[in-house]
Motif scaffolding. Sequence first.
Motif, PDB file in Angstrom:
ATOM      1  N   UNK A 115       0.787  -1.062   0.032  1.00  0.00           N
ATOM      2  CA  UNK A 115       0.033  -0.022   0.094  1.00  0.00           C
ATOM      3  C   UNK A 115       0.940   1.237   0.073  1.00  0.00           C
ATOM      4  N   UNK A 116       2.144   1.330   0.844  1.00  0.00           N
ATOM      5  CA  UNK A 116       2.594   2.365   0.741  1.00  0.00           C
ATOM      6  C   UNK A 116       3.657   2.490  -0.704  1.00  0.00           C
ATOM      7  N   UNK A 117       3.656   1.516  -1.240  1.00  0.00           N
ATOM      8  CA  UNK A 117       4.577   1.409  -2.723  1.00  0.00           C
ATOM      9  C   UNK A 117       3.466   2.399  -3.499  1.00  0.00           C
ATOM     10  N   UNK A 118       2.067   2.024  -3.441  1.00  0.00           N
ATOM     11  CA  UNK A 118       1.043   2.709  -4.116  1.00  0.00           C
ATOM     12  C   UNK A 118       0.966   4.128  -3.850  1.00  0.00           C
ATOM     13  N   UNK A 119       0.969   4.524  -2.675  1.00  0.00           N
ATOM     14  CA  UNK A 119       0.629   5.790  -2.190  1.00  0.00           C
ATOM     15  C   UNK A 119       1.965   6.632  -2.756  1.00  0.00           C
ATOM     16  N   UNK A 120       3.075   6.245  -2.717  1.00  0.00           N
ATOM     17  CA  UNK A 120       4.406   7.073  -3.160  1.00  0.00           C
ATOM     18  C   UNK A 120       4.523   6.894  -4.478  1.00  0.00           C
ATOM     19  N   UNK A 121       3.685   6.235  -5.228  1.00  0.00           N
ATOM     20  CA  UNK A 121       4.265   6.319  -6.652  1.00  0.00           C
ATOM     21  C   UNK A 121       3.953   7.582  -7.275  1.00  0.00           C
ATOM     22  N   UNK A 122       4.708   7.957  -8.547  1.00  0.00           N
ATOM     23  CA  UNK A 122       4.499   9.230  -9.210  1.00  0.00           C
ATOM     24  C   UNK A 122       3.248   9.032  -9.998  1.00  0.00           C
ATOM     25  N   UNK A 123       2.691   7.900 -10.491  1.00  0.00           N
ATOM     26  CA  UNK A 123       1.622   7.875 -11.371  1.00  0.00           C
ATOM     27  C   UNK A 123       0.497   7.840 -10.417  1.00  0.00           C
ATOM     28  N   UNK A 124      -0.461   8.829 -11.136  1.00  0.00           N
ATOM     29  CA  UNK A 124      -1.746   9.004 -10.359  1.00  0.00           C
ATOM     30  C   UNK A 124      -2.624   8.139 -10.212  1.00  0.00           C
ATOM     31  N   UNK A 125      -2.832   7.268 -11.177  1.00  0.00           N
ATOM     32  CA  UNK A 125      -3.716   6.182 -11.017  1.00  0.00           C
ATOM     33  C   UNK A 125      -3.427   5.127 -10.301  1.00  0.00           C
ATOM     34  N   UNK A 189      11.657 -17.999   6.179  1.00  0.00           N
ATOM     35  CA  UNK A 189      12.870 -17.349   6.626  1.00  0.00           C
ATOM     36  C   UNK A 189      13.719 -16.822   5.293  1.00  0.00           C
ATOM     37  N   UNK A 190      12.911 -17.048   4.047  1.00  0.00           N
ATOM     38  CA  UNK A 190      13.343 -16.476   2.828  1.00  0.00           C
ATOM     39  C   UNK A 190      12.260 -15.650   2.351  1.00  0.00           C
ATOM     40  N   UNK A 191      11.208 -15.997   1.737  1.00  0.00           N
ATOM     41  CA  UNK A 191      10.079 -15.312   1.051  1.00  0.00           C
ATOM     42  C   UNK A 191       9.451 -14.097   1.824  1.00  0.00           C
ATOM     43  N   UNK A 192       9.232 -14.259   3.137  1.00  0.00           N
ATOM     44  CA  UNK A 192       8.763 -12.973   4.000  1.00  0.00           C
ATOM     45  C   UNK A 192       9.732 -12.049   4.073  1.00  0.00           C
ATOM     46  N   UNK A 193      10.759 -12.085   4.603  1.00  0.00           N
ATOM     47  CA  UNK A 193      11.667 -10.973   4.764  1.00  0.00           C
ATOM     48  C   UNK A 193      11.850 -10.409   3.304  1.00  0.00           C
ATOM     49  N   UNK A 194      12.327 -11.123   2.395  1.00  0.00           N
ATOM     50  CA  UNK A 194      12.708 -10.864   0.960  1.00  0.00           C
ATOM     51  C   UNK A 194      11.639  -9.888   0.434  1.00  0.00           C
ATOM     52  N   UNK A 195      10.324 -10.384   0.615  1.00  0.00           N
ATOM     53  CA  UNK A 195       9.374  -9.346   0.358  1.00  0.00           C
ATOM     54  C   UNK A 195       9.018  -8.132   1.115  1.00  0.00           C
ATOM     55  N   UNK A 196       9.463  -8.028   2.064  1.00  0.00           N
ATOM     56  CA  UNK A 196       9.237  -6.659   3.001  1.00  0.00           C
ATOM     57  C   UNK A 196      10.464  -5.901   2.694  1.00  0.00           C
ATOM     58  N   UNK A 197      11.521  -6.240   2.246  1.00  0.00           N
ATOM     59  CA  UNK A 197      12.862  -5.623   1.867  1.00  0.00           C
ATOM     60  C   UNK A 197      12.596  -4.841   0.685  1.00  0.00           C
ATOM     61  N   UNK A 198      12.052  -5.707  -0.215  1.00  0.00           N
ATOM     62  CA  UNK A 198      11.609  -5.057  -1.658  1.00  0.00           C
ATOM     63  C   UNK A 198      10.567  -4.254  -1.787  1.00  0.00           C
ATOM     64  N   UNK A 199       9.754  -4.353  -1.091  1.00  0.00           N
ATOM     65  CA  UNK A 199       8.458  -3.356  -0.834  1.00  0.00           C
ATOM     66  C   UNK A 199       9.234  -1.940  -0.269  1.00  0.00           C
ATOM     67  N   UNK A 200       9.851  -2.315   0.776  1.00  0.00           N
ATOM     68  CA  UNK A 200      10.471  -1.071   1.520  1.00  0.00           C
ATOM     69  C   UNK A 200      11.431  -0.123   0.518  1.00  0.00           C
ATOM     70  N   UNK A 201      12.259  -0.996   0.099  1.00  0.00           N
ATOM     71  CA  UNK A 201      13.272  -0.396  -0.882  1.00  0.00           C
ATOM     72  C   UNK A 201      12.570   0.284  -2.066  1.00  0.00           C
ATOM     73  N   UNK A 202      11.606  -0.260  -2.588  1.00  0.00           N
ATOM     74  CA  UNK A 202      10.537   0.277  -3.598  1.00  0.00           C
ATOM     75  C   UNK A 202      10.032   1.626  -3.201  1.00  0.00           C
ATOM     76  N   UNK A 203       9.479   1.597  -2.152  1.00  0.00           N
ATOM     77  CA  UNK A 203       8.912   2.906  -1.649  1.00  0.00           C
ATOM     78  C   UNK A 203       9.860   3.894  -1.135  1.00  0.00           C
TER      79      UNK A 203
END
Length: 317
Positions: A115-125, A189-203
Amino acid sequence: MSSSNGFLTSLQTLQTNLLQIGGPILMVFGIVSCVVNPIVFTQKNLRKSPCSIYLIAVNIANLLYITFAVLFFILAYGYDIDVTTYNLFMCRFYYYTTYLFDILSAFYLILASIDRVLVTSSNTRTRQRSTRRLAYICIGSGTLFWILFHCHTLILTDIQEIAPGYFTCYYRPGPYVVFTGYYALFVKAITVPLLMIIFAIWTAKNIRKVRQRRIVPVTTNTGNIVGNFEQPFRSKDRQFILMVVVDICIYIVCNIMLYVVVIYYQIAQNIGSLQIEIFLNLVGSFISYISYCIGCYAYLFISKTFRKEVKRLFFCQ
């Protein structure tokens, strides 16, 4: 041999003291945190944000996890009161709730980071896709999926006699033990922290883009250059971003020891002392429980908006 026995005895004493003393303290702090957070996030100033819905869900899952999984764990390994070995229903219920609320907490936090990735996007849609309706749909469908997915624990866990007169609640021997091991490795141990890190960096990248585009030089007909100010995301959104990022950091830091233990023992199976393995698992589990219990206190420290709401609610300020 005597020195080795003394070392193992010291480990046993250490883990017992840790759970007997630290366990109740952690539970009290955790329950208070998980009760206060939803109350604050349902206030008028915060509840309009879809992120508040995800964080409420996170805290409800955390509260249920503390109430069932953490309580049973502390009773069993801190006070030698293992209710799961006396009743098959309690045995299966313990594993089911442990798996379910553990993954739900992480799942909701991942949704909040998306959700934070969506909110911080430069694209209005893209920003417009962050809605309360989407939050309810994602939480509802995801919860249903994980409820059904973990039903295997209600069937494939049993009370087993591992020594004369000594019973334990554990997975049914065979392929199911292998499955749970790889589930812990690849999902937890792998998927959950990896997804969190990816979306945090994306944000973080989205925020950087927004800051770079806040002032866009525009040349007028007279040849003068003026600043075109783009409207950045709202202050409350920034506060929610900060809270989600802090939650992710706390989750990963508190679980990193458990990740290492899980990965190591999946790679080097049947190598090393069983007592040391149990000790590392117990300490790693205890440290991981901290991430479920300190959210409120972290928010108070890093979020001005959250502090204001707490003061207004509980101190009438």
